[in-house]
Design a protein around this motif. Sequence first.
Motif, short mmCIF file in Angstrom:
data_model
loop_
_atom_site.label_atom_id
_atom_site.label_comp_id
_atom_site.label_asym_id
_atom_site.label_seq_id
_atom_site.Cartn_x
_atom_site.Cartn_y
_atom_site.Cartn_z
N ALA A 163 0.83 -1.20 0.00
CA ALA A 163 0.00 0.00 0.00
C ALA A 163 0.87 1.25 0.00
O ALA A 163 0.61 2.22 -0.74
N ARG A 164 1.90 1.26 0.80
CA ARG A 164 2.77 2.44 0.89
C ARG A 164 3.54 2.66 -0.40
O ARG A 164 3.79 3.80 -0.80
N GLN A 165 3.90 1.60 -1.06
CA GLN A 165 4.58 1.73 -2.35
C GLN A 165 3.65 2.39 -3.37
O GLN A 165 4.08 3.24 -4.15
N ARG A 166 2.38 2.02 -3.34
CA ARG A 166 1.44 2.58 -4.29
C ARG A 166 1.06 4.02 -3.95
O ARG A 166 0.74 4.81 -4.83
N VAL A 167 1.11 4.38 -2.68
CA VAL A 167 0.89 5.77 -2.30
C VAL A 167 1.96 6.67 -2.91
O VAL A 167 1.67 7.74 -3.46
N ALA A 168 3.20 6.22 -2.85
CA ALA A 168 4.29 7.00 -3.45
C ALA A 168 4.08 7.17 -4.94
O ALA A 168 4.28 8.27 -5.49
N LEU A 169 3.64 6.11 -5.62
CA LEU A 169 3.38 6.20 -7.05
C LEU A 169 2.21 7.12 -7.34
O LEU A 169 2.22 7.89 -8.31
N SER A 170 1.17 7.06 -6.49
CA SER A 170 0.01 7.93 -6.67
C SER A 170 0.40 9.40 -6.56
O SER A 170 -0.05 10.24 -7.33
N VAL A 171 1.24 9.70 -5.56
CA VAL A 171 1.68 11.09 -5.37
C VAL A 171 2.47 11.57 -6.58
O VAL A 171 2.31 12.71 -7.03
N GLN A 172 3.32 10.70 -7.13
CA GLN A 172 4.09 11.08 -8.33
C GLN A 172 3.16 11.41 -9.50
O GLN A 172 3.35 12.41 -10.19
N ARG A 173 2.16 10.56 -9.71
CA ARG A 173 1.24 10.79 -10.83
C ARG A 173 0.34 12.00 -10.55
O ARG A 173 -0.04 12.71 -11.47
N LEU A 174 0.03 12.23 -9.27
CA LEU A 174 -0.78 13.39 -8.93
C LEU A 174 -0.03 14.68 -9.25
O LEU A 174 -0.62 15.65 -9.72
N ARG A 175 1.27 14.69 -9.01
CA ARG A 175 2.06 15.86 -9.36
C ARG A 175 1.99 16.12 -10.86
O ARG A 175 1.86 17.27 -11.31
N GLN A 176 2.08 15.06 -11.65
CA GLN A 176 1.97 15.20 -13.10
C GLN A 176 0.61 15.77 -13.48
O GLN A 176 0.50 16.64 -14.34
N ALA A 177 -0.44 15.25 -12.84
CA ALA A 177 -1.79 15.71 -13.15
C ALA A 177 -1.96 17.19 -12.81
O ALA A 177 -2.58 17.95 -13.56
N LEU A 178 -1.41 17.61 -11.68
CA LEU A 178 -1.55 19.00 -11.26
C LEU A 178 -0.75 19.95 -12.13
O LEU A 178 -1.05 21.14 -12.21
N ASP A 179 0.28 19.43 -12.81
CA ASP A 179 1.07 20.25 -13.72
C ASP A 179 0.39 20.42 -15.08
O ASP A 179 0.81 21.24 -15.89
N SER A 180 -0.66 19.63 -15.30
CA SER A 180 -1.37 19.68 -16.58
C SER A 180 -2.65 20.48 -16.44
O SER A 180 -3.51 20.15 -15.62
N PRO A 181 -2.85 21.56 -17.24
CA PRO A 181 -4.08 22.35 -17.16
C PRO A 181 -5.34 21.53 -17.40
O PRO A 181 -6.41 21.88 -16.91
N VAL A 182 -5.20 20.45 -18.17
CA VAL A 182 -6.36 19.61 -18.47
C VAL A 182 -6.62 18.62 -17.34
O VAL A 182 -7.74 18.50 -16.83
N GLU A 183 -5.58 17.91 -16.92
CA GLU A 183 -5.74 16.85 -15.92
C GLU A 183 -6.10 17.39 -14.54
O GLU A 183 -6.80 16.73 -13.78
N ARG A 184 -5.64 18.58 -14.20
CA ARG A 184 -5.85 19.07 -12.83
C ARG A 184 -7.32 19.34 -12.52
O ARG A 184 -7.70 19.40 -11.35
N VAL A 185 -8.16 19.49 -13.55
CA VAL A 185 -9.58 19.79 -13.31
C VAL A 185 -10.48 18.60 -13.61
O VAL A 185 -11.69 18.75 -13.76
N THR A 186 -9.91 17.40 -13.71
CA THR A 186 -10.72 16.22 -13.98
C THR A 186 -11.22 15.60 -12.67
O THR A 186 -10.66 15.82 -11.60
N ASP A 187 -12.28 14.82 -12.79
CA ASP A 187 -12.80 14.09 -11.63
C ASP A 187 -11.78 13.09 -11.11
O ASP A 187 -11.70 12.82 -9.92
N ASN A 188 -10.97 12.52 -12.04
CA ASN A 188 -9.95 11.56 -11.62
C ASN A 188 -8.98 12.18 -10.62
O ASN A 188 -8.63 11.56 -9.60
N THR A 189 -8.54 13.39 -10.91
CA THR A 189 -7.56 14.05 -10.03
C THR A 189 -8.16 14.36 -8.68
O THR A 189 -7.55 14.13 -7.63
N PHE A 190 -9.39 14.90 -8.69
CA PHE A 190 -10.05 15.22 -7.42
C PHE A 190 -10.30 13.94 -6.63
O PHE A 190 -10.11 13.90 -5.41
N ALA A 191 -10.74 12.90 -7.32
CA ALA A 191 -11.02 11.62 -6.64
C ALA A 191 -9.74 11.04 -6.04
O ALA A 191 -9.77 10.44 -4.96
#
Length: 513
Positions: A163-191
């Motif tokens: 679980a902790r390994q996947r949290v680290a991966l999630s945070v990495q992908r979340l950073r990518q999403a927040l850097d994208s004007p499109v991805e940062r406003v999707t339901d996926n990112t908020f969820a």
Amino acid sequence: MVYGGKPSTGCYLCRNRKIKCDEAHPGCRNCAVYGRPCPGYRPDTIFRIETGKAKGSRKGSKPPSARSIREINLGDQQRTSSVSVYRLSDSPWKERAVCYFFDQYTSCDKPDGGSHLGFIPTLYAGCGQDATQPAACLRFAVDAAALLTLGNQVKASSLVTQARQRVALSVQRLRQALDSPVERVTDNTFAAMVILALFEDISGERNGLASSHTVGFEALMKLRGESLLNEQGLDLFKFAYVHTRIEALLLRQKPRFNTQDLIMRLNPTDPLQRLMMIVNQLDPVSLEIPFTADAIDPAIITTLASRIEFCRTLDSELAAWSQSLPTSWLPHACHSHSGEDVLTYQGKFLASTWSHYHAVRILLQLTLLDLLQNLASIVSSNGIQREAIRQEAEGSRLIQSFISDTCRALSFSFGEIDQLGNPLISQGASQIRAFNVYHMIWPLWYILTCGHATPPQAQKIRRALAEKGSEAGIKLAVVLAGVGSWETVPSMLGSISPSGEGHTVLTDAGVQD
């Protein structure tokens, strides 16, 4: 040949994974959630040959491989079937964990059906398999929370490590999403942010009482604006609102984002949304006692009088809300199987909503008393003195009634009895999903620490938080059960590093480690 008894009626995949199947047609929900084709169901009646040879053969046979199953294509139900071997992409434990997590956190008995997180399985299934894409932040977050939930439940440290390994991966992908004007406003990112907040509480890793994801929620709500009020976004907003606004009020913290514009677009005819609209008027600043070195400053007196009137008006609105509810929302008084006087509701979600309502009413009553006592201390007026005394008596009576009602409903709220007071405990465990426990944590903690619960009431709340939190695998509930007062702020670092490694804080300027 003999009748083999009543077999499992779940689909082949659910049976192989040893999880409960909803037996929907043409395919079950578990398979749809996990993005796999449902292999279908076996016939209702099964006969087996009981010859000695067959028995010996069956005893010596090996169990089916955990990583493969036979998939039956039932396109032509009875005439033909194509059989193929379908290999699972990951450990069966992860699949069981995900289905268990969805059952525990995305199913709920809301009056209008569904759940605040009910659409997350659909988002999860649509994330795709590319782990390098920003949208994978949700998949990794769900996997992490699922593995942690099941790991806590079965006491498996290996699942917690995964679980902790996947949290680290999630945070990495979340950073990518927040850097994208499109991805940062999707339901996926908020969820993904919602699930990471859940992970923090399931693991009990808050550093103090405030969530490390509050700033992230507020920033994402600001970014989304009105687009957050689509069908899926509205449910996300409701969850985030309770997670941020209610906690901020009970912890007396000032929110960083004004939700008024979003709240005003809610439906006032819906009881839950109407309650949110009323509570949103509360600002932690309006609950503060103004202070100055000059006790007789006219501005202080005016501010005190204004805040007293505001709290009274808002308390009256909340009282009116409870009196205008549909019959289906009202509590039902009855006696439990043990003879205890209890309150039940038409669903556990309603019970938790009433607990939040009681907590906010208690907060207002205590604030009113503080404001009046401070006003009486600086203004020499018999009328104000009498009003402060009256508020102390009336407020104490109301607070005790709210605490009593919450305690009377605990047996139902935590799945120990049904609506008629009959016992529901089976094999030592109550019949309640983890989300219902999670939704009750903060109102119960506030009631426990407000200073007005009697020793038996406090003991009952502590026991409920500790036992049900442990049963549901939510460590935050267990930790808060040990908090005795506002001054006692626990350190819930657990296995988190002092630097906060593994957490992401979202600000208006972007993402900050």
